[in-house]
Design a protein around this motif. Structure first.
Motif, PDB file in Angstrom:
ATOM      1  N   MET A   1      -0.788  -2.025   0.679  1.00  0.00           N
ATOM      2  CA  MET A   1      -0.949  -0.510   0.344  1.00  0.00           C
ATOM      3  C   MET A   1      -1.059   0.700   1.025  1.00  0.00           C
ATOM      4  SD  MET A   1      -3.660  -1.799  -2.383  1.00  0.00           S
ATOM      5  CE  MET A   1      -3.644  -0.415  -4.194  1.00  0.00           C
ATOM      6  N   LYS A   2      -0.077   1.235   1.529  1.00  0.00           N
ATOM      7  CA  LYS A   2      -0.023   1.871   2.045  1.00  0.00           C
ATOM      8  C   LYS A   2       0.003   3.714   1.363  1.00  0.00           C
ATOM      9  CE  LYS A   2       1.725   6.104   4.019  1.00  0.00           C
ATOM     10  NZ  LYS A   2       2.598   7.321   3.803  1.00  0.00           N
ATOM     11  N   PHE A   3      -1.761   4.634   1.504  1.00  0.00           N
ATOM     12  CA  PHE A   3      -1.663   5.312   0.522  1.00  0.00           C
ATOM     13  C   PHE A   3      -1.086   7.030   1.491  1.00  0.00           C
ATOM     14  CE2 PHE A   3      -4.043   2.502  -1.170  1.00  0.00           C
ATOM     15  CZ  PHE A   3      -3.908   2.993  -3.095  1.00  0.00           C
TER      16      PHE A   3
ATOM     17  N   ARG B   1       5.845  12.038  13.871  1.00  0.00           N
ATOM     18  CA  ARG B   1       6.555  12.038  11.798  1.00  0.00           C
ATOM     19  C   ARG B   1       6.353  11.338  10.555  1.00  0.00           C
ATOM     20  NH1 ARG B   1       2.998  17.273  11.608  1.00  0.00           N
ATOM     21  NH2 ARG B   1       2.049  15.706   9.953  1.00  0.00           N
ATOM     22  N   GLY B   2       5.182  11.437   9.550  1.00  0.00           N
ATOM     23  CA  GLY B   2       5.443  10.397   8.752  1.00  0.00           C
ATOM     24  C   GLY B   2       5.213   9.352   9.530  1.00  0.00           C
ATOM     25  N   GLY B   3       5.408   8.550   9.929  1.00  0.00           N
ATOM     26  CA  GLY B   3       4.885   7.311  10.883  1.00  0.00           C
ATOM     27  C   GLY B   3       4.405   5.794   9.874  1.00  0.00           C
ATOM     28  N   SER B   4       3.386   6.814   9.064  1.00  0.00           N
ATOM     29  CA  SER B   4       2.562   5.531   8.417  1.00  0.00           C
ATOM     30  C   SER B   4       2.966   4.642   7.279  1.00  0.00           C
ATOM     31  CB  SER B   4       1.325   6.154   7.914  1.00  0.00           C
ATOM     32  OG  SER B   4       1.408   7.362   6.975  1.00  0.00           O
ATOM     33  N   ASP B   5       4.775   5.732   7.129  1.00  0.00           N
ATOM     34  CA  ASP B   5       5.420   4.464   6.718  1.00  0.00           C
ATOM     35  C   ASP B   5       5.746   3.767   7.158  1.00  0.00           C
ATOM     36  OD1 ASP B   5       5.188   6.003   4.058  1.00  0.00           O
ATOM     37  OD2 ASP B   5       7.055   7.184   4.747  1.00  0.00           O
ATOM     38  N   THR B   6       6.165   3.473   8.276  1.00  0.00           N
ATOM     39  CA  THR B   6       6.545   2.536   9.280  1.00  0.00           C
ATOM     40  C   THR B   6       5.315   1.381   9.904  1.00  0.00           C
ATOM     41  OG1 THR B   6       8.039   4.298   9.876  1.00  0.00           O
ATOM     42  CG2 THR B   6       7.199   2.460  10.942  1.00  0.00           C
TER      43      THR B   6
HETATM   44 MG    MG Z   1       4.697  10.842   4.107  1.00  0.00          MG
END
Ligand code: MG
Ligand code: ASP
Length: 423
Positions: free
Chosen positions: A6-8, A150-155
């Motif tokens: 689960m990613k927040f 940036r936005g790397g936590s999706d990955t």
């Molecule tokens: Mg994001």
């Protein structure tokens, strides 16, 4: 029993109240008997602030120290999430990137994940502990902290899901799924219950900013089923799709094409504004000319989007047209005109303020006439097409920016994507 990642995102963790709300989603899955790994972003706004501090400290700051600074936002939210979960009576602990460890390349600020050690995570998960892992970061072969861009936590979330062989990777965000187009432009846009990886990739790279493009590439390569869903939903609501569709979850399932039974020909319409068009007329039609033109742009780190080359009648000269972001227009013009001798062209013209509209759908592979119908729909609105490019599952046109919204709405209606009016 399933293993769920689960990613927040940052807006889902913006303050303690939201973190508690997010934790209730985690609790629901734990109570249902699932093993859960949680990936967190930094609290909303935090990473921007950290980046700003680095820039203010020194314009030419050390990229390794930049990573040491900007990675800290995730450590805060991971710790807070673990505390809140414990407060709810759930066994939980936090992990930073180096503690897992998440091993990456040493390209600071844009590192790539190379491997994730999952044995310790696995045994903790099987004992019922929730592992809360910082997104966006890892550790290089030189033991330095790295960040993924940036936005790397999706990955990060997808990589952890792949390493653990998770049944699902749920991306909790501030929208309730992936839409057929931007609902602010077309109010009758609909949430898709399912979308294929390939379509999502096109959507992500064309400006539907729900998921980092790289995370979708990774999910496709590793076969990780992704769900895009809202963290603002009631955590205790029944876990079914609101429209009763068969995705089985309240959100959009991003999955393999084979899992989508009733394939739409067109699944979405996207819009990218601020595209500049440059045309070079009567360049020599011989090998190496395109390489030279686009090489000059690449040397300047200018990203070129659409490219069209004409075939001229005499076979000796040709025209080349391409687009770049408006912000790069002057530099691109300069890169070509400053070396006029080398390229041997007649004239160069260009203009900023174009809009690229794309229709996307895997159904295009097997259905003829999608491009033709797109052009017809635009012509019916009197919209002139300046440039056309296609791929297997996408047709894109460049038009004047002032018609962008009109074009999106017209195509959305034309392909039957409008939500039925309630009432
Ligand atoms: Mg994001
Ligand atoms: N916190 C990082 C960022 O703002 C990573 C992420 O949110 O995905 O870019």
């Amino acid at each position: 029993m399933s293993l769920i990642v689960m990613k927040f995102g940052g807006t889902s963790l913006a303050d303690l109240e939201r973190i508690r709300h997010a934790a209730r989603h985690v609790k629901r899955e734990v109570d249902a008997g699932h093993q859960v790994a949680v990936i967190v972003s930094a609290m909303a706004g935090t990473t921007n602030q950290l980046v700003k501090w680095c820039e203010e400290a020194s314009a030419l700051h050390d990229a390794r120290e930049y990573d040491a600074v900007v990675s800290t936002g995730e450590q805060v939210s991971a710790g807070l999430m673990a505390i809140v979960l414990q407060d709810m009576g759930i066994s939980a602990r936090s992990f930073t990137g180096w503690q897992v460890p998440v091993r990456t390349s040493d390209v600071h600020g844009a590192a790539r994940i190379q491997s994730i050690e999952s044995d310790d995570l696995r045994s903790r998960l099987s004992e019922g502990q929730v592992c809360v892992i910082t997104g966006f970061q890892g550790i290089s072969s030189l033991n330095r902290i790295t960040t993924l861009g940036r936005g790397g936590s999706d990955t990060s979330a997808v990589a952890v899901a792949a390493a653990l062989g998770a049944d699902r990777c749920d991306i909790y965000t501030d929208v309730d799924g992936v839409y057929t187009t931007d609902p602010r432009i077309a109010p009758r846009a609909q949430r898709l219950s399912r979308i294929s990886f390939e379509e999502m990739l096109e959507m992500a790279s064309l400006g539907a900013k729900v998921l980092q493009t790289r995370s979708v590439e990774l999910a496709m390569a590793k076969g990780v089923r992704l769900v895009v869903r809202s963290s603002f939903d009631d955590p205790d609501a029944p876990q079914v799709a609101p429209d009763g569709s068969n995705s089985g979850v309240p959100g959009t399932l991003v999955c393999d094409e084979d899992e989508i039974v009733e394939q739409q020909i067109v699944s979405g319409v996207t819009l990218a504004k601020s595209e500049a068009k440059i045309t070079i007329r009567s360049v020599k039609d011989r090998p190496g000319v395109a390489a030279a033109v686009f090489g000059a742009l690449a040397d300047e780190q200018i990203v070129v989007d659409m490219i069209v080359q004409n075939v001229s009648d005499d076979g000796r000269q040709t025209d080349i047209t391409f687009t770049v972001p408006d912000a790069e227009y002057d530099r691109a013009m300069n890169a070509i005109t400053s070396d006029r001798e080398r390229f041997e062209y007649d004239t160069i013209t260009g203009a900023k303020g174009g809009a690229k509209i794309s229709v996307i759908g895997v159904g295009m592979r097997s259905h003829a006439g999608v491009a033709a119908s797109m052009f017809r729909a635009l012509s019916e609105k009197g919209i002139n097409i300046q440039l056309i490019t296609t791929s297997e599952i996408k047709t894109s046109v460049l038009i004047a920016e002032e018609y962008a919204e009109l074009a999106v709405r017209a195509l959305h209606t034309y392909y039957g994507l409008d939500r039925e009016e309630e009432g």
